[in-house]
Each structure stands twice: as C-alpha cells, then as structure tokens.
Design a protein around this motif. Structure first.
Motif, mmCIF file in Angstrom:
data_model
loop_
_atom_site.group_PDB
_atom_site.id
_atom_site.type_symbol
_atom_site.label_atom_id
_atom_site.label_comp_id
_atom_site.label_asym_id
_atom_site.label_seq_id
_atom_site.Cartn_x
_atom_site.Cartn_y
_atom_site.Cartn_z
ATOM 1 N N GLY A 1 -6.888 1.882 -5.580
ATOM 2 C CA GLY A 1 -6.099 1.284 -6.655
ATOM 3 C C GLY A 1 -4.737 0.820 -6.198
ATOM 4 N N TYR A 2 -3.904 0.502 -7.164
ATOM 5 C CA TYR A 2 -2.541 0.032 -6.861
ATOM 6 C C TYR A 2 -1.586 1.174 -7.186
ATOM 7 N N GLY A 3 -1.722 2.274 -6.485
ATOM 8 C CA GLY A 3 -0.892 3.448 -6.688
ATOM 9 C C GLY A 3 -1.357 4.489 -5.689
ATOM 10 N N GLU A 4 -0.678 5.620 -5.605
ATOM 11 C CA GLU A 4 -1.048 6.637 -4.623
ATOM 12 C C GLU A 4 -1.943 7.694 -5.294
ATOM 13 N N ARG B 1 1.285 4.803 -10.228
ATOM 14 C CA ARG B 1 2.484 5.378 -9.594
ATOM 15 C C ARG B 1 2.322 5.468 -8.086
ATOM 16 N N CYS B 2 3.428 5.303 -7.395
ATOM 17 C CA CYS B 2 3.381 5.441 -5.944
ATOM 18 C C CYS B 2 4.721 5.985 -5.450
ATOM 19 N N SER B 3 4.651 6.782 -4.373
ATOM 20 C CA SER B 3 5.879 7.364 -3.816
ATOM 21 C C SER B 3 6.542 6.407 -2.827
ATOM 22 N N ASN B 4 5.930 5.286 -2.551
ATOM 23 C CA ASN B 4 6.549 4.229 -1.740
ATOM 24 C C ASN B 4 6.895 3.037 -2.623
ATOM 25 N N ARG B 5 7.744 2.187 -2.073
ATOM 26 C CA ARG B 5 7.990 0.870 -2.692
ATOM 27 C C ARG B 5 7.925 -0.158 -1.561
ATOM 28 N N CYS B 6 6.765 -0.299 -0.964
ATOM 29 C CA CYS B 6 6.633 -1.144 0.231
ATOM 30 C C CYS B 6 7.093 -2.577 -0.061
ATOM 31 N N VAL B 7 7.768 -3.167 0.912
ATOM 32 C CA VAL B 7 8.290 -4.523 0.694
ATOM 33 C C VAL B 7 7.161 -5.530 0.500
ATOM 34 N N PHE B 8 5.978 -5.211 1.032
ATOM 35 C CA PHE B 8 4.862 -6.156 0.938
ATOM 36 C C PHE B 8 3.953 -5.854 -0.248
ATOM 37 N N CYS B 9 4.250 -4.793 -1.015
ATOM 38 C CA CYS B 9 3.361 -4.412 -2.117
ATOM 39 C C CYS B 9 3.477 -5.420 -3.258
ATOM 40 N N ARG B 10 2.313 -5.801 -3.787
ATOM 41 C CA ARG B 10 2.330 -6.835 -4.833
ATOM 42 C C ARG B 10 1.996 -6.275 -6.206
ATOM 43 N N ARG B 11 1.945 -4.915 -6.317
ATOM 44 C CA ARG B 11 1.426 -4.381 -7.587
ATOM 45 C C ARG B 11 2.315 -4.703 -8.776
ATOM 46 N N GLU B 12 3.640 -4.845 -8.543
ATOM 47 C CA GLU B 12 4.520 -5.148 -9.677
ATOM 48 C C GLU B 12 4.380 -6.599 -10.123
ATOM 49 N N THR C 1 -4.843 6.578 1.264
ATOM 50 C CA THR C 1 -3.592 7.220 0.870
ATOM 51 C C THR C 1 -2.415 6.742 1.720
ATOM 52 N N ASN C 2 -1.223 6.919 1.182
ATOM 53 C CA ASN C 2 -0.041 6.623 1.997
ATOM 54 C C ASN C 2 0.373 7.859 2.818
ATOM 55 N N GLY C 3 -0.364 8.958 2.683
ATOM 56 C CA GLY C 3 -0.105 10.149 3.501
ATOM 57 C C GLY C 3 1.011 11.029 2.962
HETATM 58 S S1 SF4 Z 1 0.587 1.125 -3.517
HETATM 59 FE FE1 SF4 Z 1 0.410 1.063 -1.280
HETATM 60 S S2 SF4 Z 1 1.415 -0.858 -0.694
HETATM 61 FE FE2 SF4 Z 1 2.069 -0.397 -2.802
HETATM 62 S S3 SF4 Z 1 3.972 0.754 -2.574
HETATM 63 FE FE3 SF4 Z 1 2.326 2.252 -2.646
HETATM 64 S S4 SF4 Z 1 1.795 2.629 -0.510
HETATM 65 FE FE4 SF4 Z 1 2.965 0.750 -0.570
#
Ligand code: SF4
Length: 457
Positions: free
Chosen positions: A328-331, A279-290, A357-359
């Motif tokens: 990992g691939y999450g916050e 899980r992550c509270s961001n959905r960064c445009v460059f994130c490849r986790r999905e 962390t994403n802060g």
């Molecule tokens: S895991 Fe990292 S890169 Fe991916 S959406 Fe969250 S903060 Fe952004």
C-alpha cells in the motif's frame, strides 16, 4: 474493462453495423469509446452518437488533412460546436507532414487556432502528429511556454526523444494497432520507456487493425489485442493494462468517476496487495502518495484503516493468488497487530505472503519485531534506499530522526535471523550509490534488488 480512447465510429464505414459494433465492443469488455471529430460533419455525427449511446463520448477537432478547406465560416461553426456541444476534448488536431494533404502553413495555422481554443476553454487536447514533432512542440511552446498540458499524442509513432519531449510537457501517449505489428520493434522499445500512468489505449478505428486482424476494418473490440502486446512490454497482465489505461483516460477527459474509497486489497499481475494504512514514518522526497494516491490504476487513499476482519473478508481464499503482499501507500508495520492477525489467517489457509516495509518496525513499535513475524511472513522486502545514513535522512526524511538508517539495518539483520527470505531494495534515485547498497546487502547476507525511480507497484 477497457476504454478505446480514439475510434471514429461515426465514419460511414460503420453505417451498416454500428449497433452490432457497439455490442461486440461491450462483449469484449470495452466500457467506453471516445469518438474524436475530424471535420465539421464528423464532429456533428460524433456528438449525435454521444447523445444516443451512454458509452460514447465525443471530441471536436479539425484534422490537418482538411486544413486547406477550413474558411472563417467553418471555423465559426466549429468554435460554436466546441463551446456548446459538450465535448470531452478538442481533437483530433495537429500536423501531418507524412501525407501533406494540406500545405504545411495551412496545417500550422489551423493547429495553432485549435491550440488557442483549447487553452481558452481549458480543455484537454487530442493531437495527431506525423513526421512533424519539432513544429508541433514549437507551436505548443509558443502558445503556452512552460505549460503542463492535459492532452494525448494519439497513435504515437515517434521515437524515444519525441516521447520524452511530450511526456515532459504533461502529455499522455496513446498506442494503436501498429504496436502489434511484427516489425514494430522500435515502437515497442519507445512504449517500454513510457510510464504506465501516462499510457492510453486506442484502436483508431476504422484504421490500423492490429495483429491478428491486420488488414481488416478495425473496430473498438480489437483494443484487447493492443492491450495484450502492451501487457507483454510492461510485464503486466492485460487486465492490469485495461484498468490502468481506463483510469488514465478517465482522468484526462474527466469521464466518469476516479478516486473514491481506497482499496483495502488490490490485484496487480497475479499477486494481491493489502493496503493497511496511509500512515508512514518516512516522508520520502520521491513518494507520491500525497499528490497521487493511485498505483497501477488502484486508488489507495483509505478513508479509514480497515480492521483484520474486513481485510480477511476482502482477501478471501489466499491460494487464488501467487502471493499476498502487505504494501500500500503507507508503512504496514504501523499496524503490526492487524498485520499479524491477517498473516496468521494467510498461513492457516496455505497462502504465501510478503511484507514490503521501510524497515522502521522496531522504531515504530518500540521493540524488536522481526522474531514476532517468524512463521507468519515468508519474505520481507526492506526499502533501504541508500547505504549512507546522512543521505537517508535527506531523501527519506524519517520522522524518527538521524538514527532511522541504523534502525533499518538492525531490522534487516534481525529479519535475516528469523525469516526465510530477506531482500533489500534501493532506488535508482539521482545521487544514490547503488553499488554501495548492493555491497551492504551482501555484507548483511541478504538478497538485493534495484527498483526504478518513479515506478510503483
Ligand atoms: S510510503 Fe514508502 S515511499 Fe512513501 S514515504 Fe513511506 S516509505 Fe517512503
């Protein structure tokens, strides 16, 4: 464990000691070998070896050297082998204008025919190309305009522009023994610009023996020397290169299993990473986790979030690692309680730890969190990503809305008060003002590090 993605162990050079060669490969940690064909006979031999030995896979191809000899009868037999013998790829095929053993128009005709067959069978392709990059690209583009190929440029020796052109078309690049040669600085520079998730390892046995066995008959066990040089180029360890290139090869050729259960902890270089959540509270445009939950050869998509006990068991003795990082691939602060329990264990056992962390910890947990990490975390690395809050909203797409950037800065300030070391990172993503990020880090009194777009782990 290594995979030698290209070795002609069917060649008569190995007739006297093939069994010993396979034994030596296994001893050196080579778990699989892909044996491409180069003419009809070698395709048949490669297939026979794949039938006899579990660790050998075969591909079928007609090498450009023999293009002048391939008549319709041979082509018919080749096509039958490609359709019926269960190869993992078509190849090696391609163009060789260095030796020009066959006229170039014959080479092009045969290459085009194999490209069409590859498309028809929806298979990966193994391409041999020497001094013929423009024609190779032209034929690929004419046969499938705009295609993303499943293929590898074997024994790649081109320059940076050639590499970019093939990478853009989806190809993997494979490096053989030449990369270990003393004078191959240009090739090593080219390799450094290839993303590791597009890299394969090969020996091209019996040819191109690497240093320190240069000049001798080459064999798959020597792949370790090539991995060692690539590890140096990428700032990794040979075992990282082995894992990453093996996963890449498996994915390209559909060999064995990739994916599966996400790793709770995973090792890169001499550090151990802890994967707490998807899980992550961001959905960064460059994130490849999905789309690609794979980092440096580790599958990170968790089926279930691990509890503290499972994580501690997976870590074992933390002093075996230079550092243990919550990443990992999450916050990680999505699971603050578990993070704190594991961090307490690490401190108790004398380990060094870091939080990536994403802060958003304060936003996620509804209270200031940095002070709770005092004494538990040695270092925190915060992805600031941009100095501008509007651009942050655009690029990081935070679930917490427009105030997220402000909250990140507030977390950094707090972390600086309570934790021994704070680093702010930014990504060289197009449009990001990196100087402004660096200035902001200086104003906040924390360290700054620039990260490379498209490089994770
Ligand atoms: S895991 Fe990292 S890169 Fe991916 S959406 Fe969250 S903060 Fe952004």
């Amino acid at each position: 464990m290594f995979i030698d993605s290209h070795a002609h162990i069917d060649f008569p050079d190995f007739d006297d000691d093939r069994a010993e060669l396979l034994e030596r490969a296994q001893q050196a940690g080579v778990e699989c070998i892909v044996n491409p064909g180069s003419d009809l006979e070698s395709c048949r031999r490669a297939r026979a070896l794949a039938t006899q030995h579990e660790q050998v896979y075969h591909a079928v191809g007609l090498h450009p050297h023999y293009a002048k000899d391939v008549d319709d009868g041979q082509w018919g037999e080749f096509e039958r082998l490609a359709r019926e013998s269960g190869p993992v790829a078509i190849g090696e095929t391609g163009l060789d204008y260095h030796y020009d053993f066959s006229p170039r128009d014959a080479q092009q005709r045969l290459f085009r025919r194999q490209v069409r067959l590859t498309l028809d069978l929806d298979m990966p392709i193994i391409i041999h190309c020497r001094n013929a990059y423009d024609d190779c690209l032209r034929i690929l583009d004419e046969e499938a305009p705009g295609a993303q190929w499943r293929g590898v440029m074997h024994c790649f020796t081109g320059g940076a522009d050639d590499a970019r052109a093939f990478l853009e078309r989806g190809f993997f690049l494979s490096f053989a023994g030449m990369i270990t040669f003393k004078k191959a600085n240009d090739l090593r520079e080219t390799a450094a610009a290839v993303p590791v998730d597009r890299l394969l390892l090969e020996t091209d046995s019996p040819y191109l023996a690497p240093q320190p066995v240069r000049g001798k008959r080459n064999e798959p066990a020597n792949v370790v020397h090539i991995a060692g040089v690539l590890a140096g180029i990428y700032g990794l360890q040979a075992e990282d290169v082995a894992r990453i290139t093996s996963v890449n090869t498996r994915m390209l050729f559909g060999i064995g299993k990739t994916g599966g259960t996400g790793s709770i902890v995973y090792k890169i270089r001499d550090s151990l990473y802890v994967n707490l959540t998807n899980r992550c509270s961001n959905r960064c445009v460059f994130c490849r986790r999905e789309i690609d939950p794979m980092v440096k050869g580790h599958w990170l998509k968790l089926d279930a979030e691990p509890d503290a006990e499972e994580i501690i068991e997976a870590i074992g003795d933390p002093t075996r690692h230079a550092e243990v990082t919550f990443c990992g691939y999450g916050e990680p602060t999505q699971r603050l309680d578990v993070l704190k329990q594991v961090a307490a264990y690490l401190k108790e056992r004398g380990g060094r730890d870091r939080l990536n962390t994403n802060g958003h910890a304060d936003l996620i947990n509804g209270r200031p969190v940095a002070r709770e990490l005092a004494g538990l975390v040695d270092e925190v690395s915060v992805s600031l990503n941009t100095a501008d809050s509007d651009q942050y909203a655009e690029i990081c797409r935070p679930g917490h809305g427009a105030h997220a950037h402000e909250a990140v800065i507030s977390f950094i300030r707090d972390a600086r008060r309570h934790l021994p070391k704070v680093t702010v990172t930014a990504l060289d993503y197009p449009g990001v003002n990196l100087d402004a990020c660096k200035r902001l880090a200086e104003e906040l009194g924390v360290e700054y590090r620039q990260r490379k777009y498209n490089e994770v782990g």
